[in-house]
Design a protein around this motif. Structure first.
Motif, PDB file in Angstrom:
ATOM      1  N   VAL A   1     -70.857 -93.126 -64.554  1.00 31.75           N
ATOM      2  CA  VAL A   1     -71.837 -92.183 -64.069  1.00 31.75           C
ATOM      3  C   VAL A   1     -71.440 -91.745 -62.661  1.00 31.75           C
ATOM      4  CG1 VAL A   1     -73.348 -94.026 -63.195  1.00 31.75           C
ATOM      5  CG2 VAL A   1     -74.283 -91.753 -63.677  1.00 31.75           C
ATOM      6  N   GLN A   2     -71.645 -90.443 -62.389  1.00 35.58           N
ATOM      7  CA  GLN A   2     -71.391 -89.901 -61.059  1.00 35.58           C
ATOM      8  C   GLN A   2     -72.735 -89.518 -60.443  1.00 35.58           C
ATOM      9  OE1 GLN A   2     -69.430 -88.589 -63.832  1.00 35.58           O
ATOM     10  NE2 GLN A   2     -68.173 -90.361 -63.292  1.00 35.58           N
ATOM     11  N   LEU A   3     -72.829 -89.702 -59.145  1.00 40.81           N
ATOM     12  CA  LEU A   3     -74.096 -89.487 -58.464  1.00 40.81           C
ATOM     13  C   LEU A   3     -73.917 -88.539 -57.290  1.00 40.81           C
ATOM     14  CD1 LEU A   3     -75.193 -93.218 -58.297  1.00 40.81           C
ATOM     15  CD2 LEU A   3     -75.924 -91.545 -59.978  1.00 40.81           C
ATOM     16  N   GLN A   4     -74.915 -87.717 -57.069  1.00 40.49           N
ATOM     17  CA  GLN A   4     -74.913 -86.824 -55.921  1.00 40.49           C
ATOM     18  C   GLN A   4     -76.298 -86.848 -55.305  1.00 40.49           C
ATOM     19  OE1 GLN A   4     -73.814 -82.770 -56.745  1.00 40.49           O
ATOM     20  NE2 GLN A   4     -73.675 -82.218 -54.595  1.00 40.49           N
ATOM     21  N   ALA A   5     -76.367 -87.263 -54.050  1.00 38.81           N
ATOM     22  CA  ALA A   5     -77.650 -87.371 -53.360  1.00 38.81           C
ATOM     23  C   ALA A   5     -77.810 -86.209 -52.388  1.00 38.81           C
ATOM     24  CB  ALA A   5     -77.736 -88.691 -52.611  1.00 38.81           C
ATOM     25  N   PHE A   6     -79.048 -85.727 -52.278  1.00 35.61           N
ATOM     26  CA  PHE A   6     -79.331 -84.666 -51.314  1.00 35.61           C
ATOM     27  C   PHE A   6     -80.825 -84.667 -51.018  1.00 35.61           C
ATOM     28  CE2 PHE A   6     -80.913 -81.906 -54.690  1.00 35.61           C
ATOM     29  CZ  PHE A   6     -80.204 -82.343 -55.791  1.00 35.61           C
ATOM     30  N   GLY A   7     -81.207 -83.879 -50.017  1.00 37.15           N
ATOM     31  CA  GLY A   7     -82.619 -83.750 -49.685  1.00 37.15           C
ATOM     32  C   GLY A   7     -83.020 -84.309 -48.341  1.00 37.15           C
ATOM     33  N   GLY A   8     -82.086 -84.893 -47.606  1.00 33.45           N
ATOM     34  CA  GLY A   8     -82.429 -85.425 -46.302  1.00 33.45           C
ATOM     35  C   GLY A   8     -82.740 -84.328 -45.306  1.00 33.45           C
ATOM     36  N   GLY A   9     -83.153 -84.749 -44.119  1.00 32.73           N
ATOM     37  CA  GLY A   9     -83.465 -83.789 -43.077  1.00 32.73           C
ATOM     38  C   GLY A   9     -84.164 -84.437 -41.909  1.00 32.73           C
ATOM     39  N   LEU A  10     -84.704 -83.587 -41.056  1.00 31.88           N
ATOM     40  CA  LEU A  10     -85.430 -84.031 -39.867  1.00 31.88           C
ATOM     41  C   LEU A  10     -86.916 -83.804 -40.098  1.00 31.88           C
ATOM     42  CD1 LEU A  10     -85.572 -84.914 -36.870  1.00 31.88           C
ATOM     43  CD2 LEU A  10     -85.225 -82.496 -36.274  1.00 31.88           C
ATOM     44  N   VAL A  11     -87.707 -84.832 -39.848  1.00 33.56           N
ATOM     45  CA  VAL A  11     -89.149 -84.730 -40.051  1.00 33.56           C
ATOM     46  C   VAL A  11     -89.858 -85.521 -38.962  1.00 33.56           C
ATOM     47  CG1 VAL A  11     -89.222 -86.727 -41.604  1.00 33.56           C
ATOM     48  CG2 VAL A  11     -90.974 -84.948 -41.798  1.00 33.56           C
TER      49      VAL A  11
ATOM     50  N   GLU B   1     -72.199-100.315 -58.830  1.00 32.20           N
ATOM     51  CA  GLU B   1     -70.811 -99.931 -59.073  1.00 32.20           C
ATOM     52  C   GLU B   1     -70.496 -98.513 -58.614  1.00 32.20           C
ATOM     53  OE1 GLU B   1     -70.826-102.539 -63.230  1.00 32.20           O
ATOM     54  OE2 GLU B   1     -71.171-100.372 -63.222  1.00 32.20           O
ATOM     55  N   ARG B   2     -71.456 -97.631 -58.701  1.00 32.50           N
ATOM     56  CA  ARG B   2     -71.239 -96.232 -58.383  1.00 32.50           C
ATOM     57  C   ARG B   2     -72.172 -95.818 -57.261  1.00 32.50           C
ATOM     58  NH1 ARG B   2     -66.487 -94.545 -60.777  1.00 32.50           N
ATOM     59  NH2 ARG B   2     -66.437 -95.224 -62.956  1.00 32.50           N
ATOM     60  N   TRP B   3     -71.655 -95.017 -56.340  1.00 33.26           N
ATOM     61  CA  TRP B   3     -72.431 -94.580 -55.189  1.00 33.26           C
ATOM     62  C   TRP B   3     -72.317 -93.073 -55.014  1.00 33.26           C
ATOM     63  CZ3 TRP B   3     -75.329 -97.790 -52.026  1.00 33.26           C
ATOM     64  CH2 TRP B   3     -75.215 -99.170 -52.298  1.00 33.26           C
ATOM     65  N   GLY B   4     -73.427 -92.465 -54.646  1.00 35.02           N
ATOM     66  CA  GLY B   4     -73.404 -91.087 -54.228  1.00 35.02           C
ATOM     67  C   GLY B   4     -73.094 -91.003 -52.745  1.00 35.02           C
ATOM     68  N   GLN B   5     -72.834 -89.799 -52.277  1.00 31.94           N
ATOM     69  CA  GLN B   5     -72.625 -89.640 -50.849  1.00 31.94           C
ATOM     70  C   GLN B   5     -73.972 -89.789 -50.152  1.00 31.94           C
ATOM     71  OE1 GLN B   5     -73.292 -87.237 -52.800  1.00 31.94           O
ATOM     72  NE2 GLN B   5     -74.360 -85.624 -51.706  1.00 31.94           N
ATOM     73  N   GLY B   6     -73.979 -90.146 -48.921  1.00 29.09           N
ATOM     74  CA  GLY B   6     -75.210 -90.359 -48.198  1.00 29.09           C
ATOM     75  C   GLY B   6     -75.859 -89.054 -47.760  1.00 29.09           C
ATOM     76  N   THR B   7     -77.148 -89.147 -47.516  1.00 27.50           N
ATOM     77  CA  THR B   7     -77.889 -88.017 -46.973  1.00 27.50           C
ATOM     78  C   THR B   7     -78.714 -88.516 -45.791  1.00 27.50           C
ATOM     79  OG1 THR B   7     -79.392 -86.181 -47.501  1.00 27.50           O
ATOM     80  CG2 THR B   7     -79.812 -88.275 -48.630  1.00 27.50           C
ATOM     81  N   GLN B   8     -78.638 -87.810 -44.676  1.00 26.96           N
ATOM     82  CA  GLN B   8     -79.252 -88.273 -43.433  1.00 26.96           C
ATOM     83  C   GLN B   8     -80.745 -87.963 -43.422  1.00 26.96           C
ATOM     84  OE1 GLN B   8     -77.804 -89.848 -40.535  1.00 26.96           O
ATOM     85  NE2 GLN B   8     -79.973 -90.074 -39.989  1.00 26.96           N
ATOM     86  N   VAL B   9     -81.518 -88.970 -43.082  1.00 24.54           N
ATOM     87  CA  VAL B   9     -82.954 -88.817 -42.850  1.00 24.54           C
ATOM     88  C   VAL B   9     -83.235 -89.207 -41.408  1.00 24.54           C
ATOM     89  CG1 VAL B   9     -85.256 -89.678 -43.414  1.00 24.54           C
ATOM     90  CG2 VAL B   9     -83.598 -89.230 -45.245  1.00 24.54           C
ATOM     91  N   THR B  10     -83.825 -88.312 -40.660  1.00 25.20           N
ATOM     92  CA  THR B  10     -84.163 -88.570 -39.267  1.00 25.20           C
ATOM     93  C   THR B  10     -85.650 -88.327 -39.069  1.00 25.20           C
ATOM     94  OG1 THR B  10     -81.966 -87.873 -38.541  1.00 25.20           O
ATOM     95  CG2 THR B  10     -83.690 -88.009 -36.860  1.00 25.20           C
ATOM     96  N   VAL B  11     -86.331 -89.346 -38.570  1.00 24.27           N
ATOM     97  CA  VAL B  11     -87.777 -89.260 -38.342  1.00 24.27           C
ATOM     98  C   VAL B  11     -88.010 -89.326 -36.842  1.00 24.27           C
ATOM     99  CG1 VAL B  11     -90.046 -90.193 -38.872  1.00 24.27           C
ATOM    100  CG2 VAL B  11     -88.182 -90.413 -40.539  1.00 24.27           C
ATOM    101  N   SER B  12     -88.565 -88.275 -36.293  1.00 28.29           N
ATOM    102  CA  SER B  12     -88.820 -88.229 -34.851  1.00 28.29           C
ATOM    103  C   SER B  12     -90.224 -88.735 -34.553  1.00 28.29           C
ATOM    104  CB  SER B  12     -88.655 -86.808 -34.339  1.00 28.29           C
ATOM    105  OG  SER B  12     -89.594 -85.944 -34.936  1.00 28.29           O
ATOM    106  N   SER B  13     -90.347 -89.347 -33.389  1.00 26.57           N
ATOM    107  CA  SER B  13     -91.651 -89.913 -32.999  1.00 26.57           C
ATOM    108  C   SER B  13     -92.487 -88.891 -32.255  1.00 26.57           C
ATOM    109  CB  SER B  13     -91.431 -91.148 -32.137  1.00 26.57           C
ATOM    110  OG  SER B  13     -90.672 -90.820 -31.001  1.00 26.57           O
TER     111      SER B  13
END
Length: 122
Positions: A1-11, A110-122
């Motif tokens: 299986v191949q994985l693709q992660a997305f949806g991160g952002g700044l919140v 066994e299988r990893w998608g690429q990372g997606t950055q999540v940043t939470v500001s205070s």
């Protein structure tokens, strides 16, 4: 299986994000999809897991009641993140493994998608 992660952002703290993990290729009845995160200078941490076949989910204590892992019928696994906190800031990864449930150690996947950055500001 191949994985693709997305949806991160700044919140801002208290906000929400939904991460997606699109899976393609062969899966098995005992496939488990997990979400992990890694903050700078810290080890990769288990966040949540779900059986690909459905019916079971598992969360690390720090996200219980705030995060929800789910899967649609189009081979995408989601991580809905509500009430986000600055300490949730990290690169988030989805991964696939096989075996018992839950799988909470990253070496069990066994299988990893690429990372997606999540940043939470205070």
């Amino acid at each position: 299986v191949q994985l693709q992660a997305f949806g991160g952002g700044l919140v801002q703290a208290g906000g929400s994000l939904r991460l997606s993990c699109a899976a393609s290729g062969r899966t098995f009845s005992n496939t488990v999809i997990g979400w992990f995160r890694q903050a700078p200078g810290k080890e990769r941490e288990f966040v949540a897991a779900a059986r690909w076949s459905g019916g079971s989910t598992y969360y690390v204590d720090s996200v219980k009641g705030r995060f929800t892992i789910s899967r649609d019928n189009a081979n995408t696994v989601y991580l809905q993140m509500n009430s986000l906190k600055p300490e949730d800031t990290a690169v988030y990864y989805c991964a696939a493994g096989r075996g018992g449930f839950p799988l909470v150690r990253y070496v069990e996947y066994e299988r990893w998608g690429q990372g997606t950055q999540v940043t939470v500001s205070s």
